[in-house]
Design an enzyme around this catalytic site. Sequence first.
Site, short mmCIF file in Angstrom:
data_model
loop_
_atom_site.label_atom_id
_atom_site.label_comp_id
_atom_site.label_asym_id
_atom_site.label_seq_id
_atom_site.Cartn_x
_atom_site.Cartn_y
_atom_site.Cartn_z
N ASP A 97 -40.65 12.71 14.51
CA ASP A 97 -39.99 13.50 15.55
C ASP A 97 -40.31 13.10 16.98
OD1 ASP A 97 -42.64 14.33 15.75
OD2 ASP A 97 -42.29 16.19 14.66
N GLU A 125 -40.61 11.38 6.69
CA GLU A 125 -41.00 12.74 7.07
C GLU A 125 -39.78 13.52 7.59
OE1 GLU A 125 -45.13 13.82 8.78
OE2 GLU A 125 -43.74 14.40 10.39
N GLU A 145 -40.10 17.82 19.93
CA GLU A 145 -40.07 17.31 18.56
C GLU A 145 -38.99 17.95 17.69
OE1 GLU A 145 -44.15 16.40 20.17
OE2 GLU A 145 -42.82 18.16 20.20
N HIS A 197 -53.26 19.72 22.40
CA HIS A 197 -52.59 18.80 23.31
C HIS A 197 -51.10 19.06 23.51
CE1 HIS A 197 -51.50 17.18 19.37
NE2 HIS A 197 -50.46 16.64 19.98
N ARG A 246 -47.35 20.00 24.52
CA ARG A 246 -46.73 20.29 25.81
C ARG A 246 -46.55 21.77 26.03
NH1 ARG A 246 -43.87 15.67 27.97
NH2 ARG A 246 -43.94 13.92 26.50
N HIS A 280 -57.52 15.07 24.75
CA HIS A 280 -56.34 14.23 24.98
C HIS A 280 -56.43 13.56 26.35
CE1 HIS A 280 -52.03 13.20 25.39
NE2 HIS A 280 -52.02 13.24 24.07
#
Length: 372
Positions: free
Chosen positions: A98, A120, A134, A207, A209, A240
């Site tokens: 994704d 996936e 994603e 991490h 967004r 990160h």
Amino acid sequence: MDKIKAFIIFGTRPEAIKMAPLVLEMKKREEIALTVCISAQHREMLDQVLDIFEIEADYDFNIMTKGQTLADITVKVLDKFNQTIKDDRPDIVLVHGDTTTTFAAALAAFYNEVKIGHVEAGLRTYNKYSPYPEEMNRQMVGNLADLHFAPTNESKNNLLQENKDPKSIYVVGNSAIDALKYTVDTDYYHEIFEWLGNDKLILLTAHRRENLGQPMLNIFKAIKLFLKENKDYKVVYPVHLNPKIKELANSVFDENDNIKLIAPLEVVDFHNIMKKAHFILSDSGGIQEEAPSLGKPVLVLRDTTERPEGIAANTLKLVGTSFEGVYQALNELAHNKELYQKMAQASNPYGDGTTSKQITDIIINTFKNKDC
């Protein structure tokens, strides 16, 4: 039969971990001529994985620049991969999951009328902004793909509900489990274990967004209070590279002896430290698949998950990002032995480590029988 010209493209560390076993499997097959392309949407973290699995890219687009946007990534991958496809004319392009690299690469393949295999496939929250970007990336790739390699029956059912051809969907498990065969070592040692002593380890990753800002601040403050009240626990947090995350982590956890902020770990270190952990606190997707194979409960720092199989199997618990929710979940898992054992002993719903072999067999048989 002529060799099948297959392209595999990826650009981020998580993609590389999951696609590396497939690269290694396909390279063993005489029926396939494999070309590996990387966008380097992530650079340093991606290179670490390539080194571990001893994979050399045939094409490295090296697109990463400071402060790049999702639009920047999309445009650069689309442009560079489009030209590569025109030059080499593969029979099939394999993309994973994704990421923005995945979406742009699939779009380039579609524009050139090249078959697309989606590894996936079928994960869904049906909330376009959770996870962002994603969720929409994988939905859009799902509409472009010719072969859908779904990790579970639930993912398959999502694709069927979207009117995908049942003959194009294959339930193969998740290649994240394949990767553990290459990385987990019973004799592994890390200096962090000395620091840990006899305390229990919580491995933290954060991490996403959508968690930047107040949600991440809530998470960190909840962890800080938990550690203050539970001296027999310690947290390792591979921070990160995003400077906003590093700044926030340093400000909240400054001078806290029970948490160790470290640089991102390469995959062997990460998987083996995960194995050492008592449990895991994470907003990552891949960890939700890997941890159950190691018997590690995961508290998922998100309001939604595209991996509901783990929730149903009791390997995962969705705890959100509020201070109260995270703090309560930490205490419950730390002190409720029955809950901990239930989560630690649950079976992994994401396969048996043969995903890469299954995908490779399917591609060979598909082209042999001209079904694609």
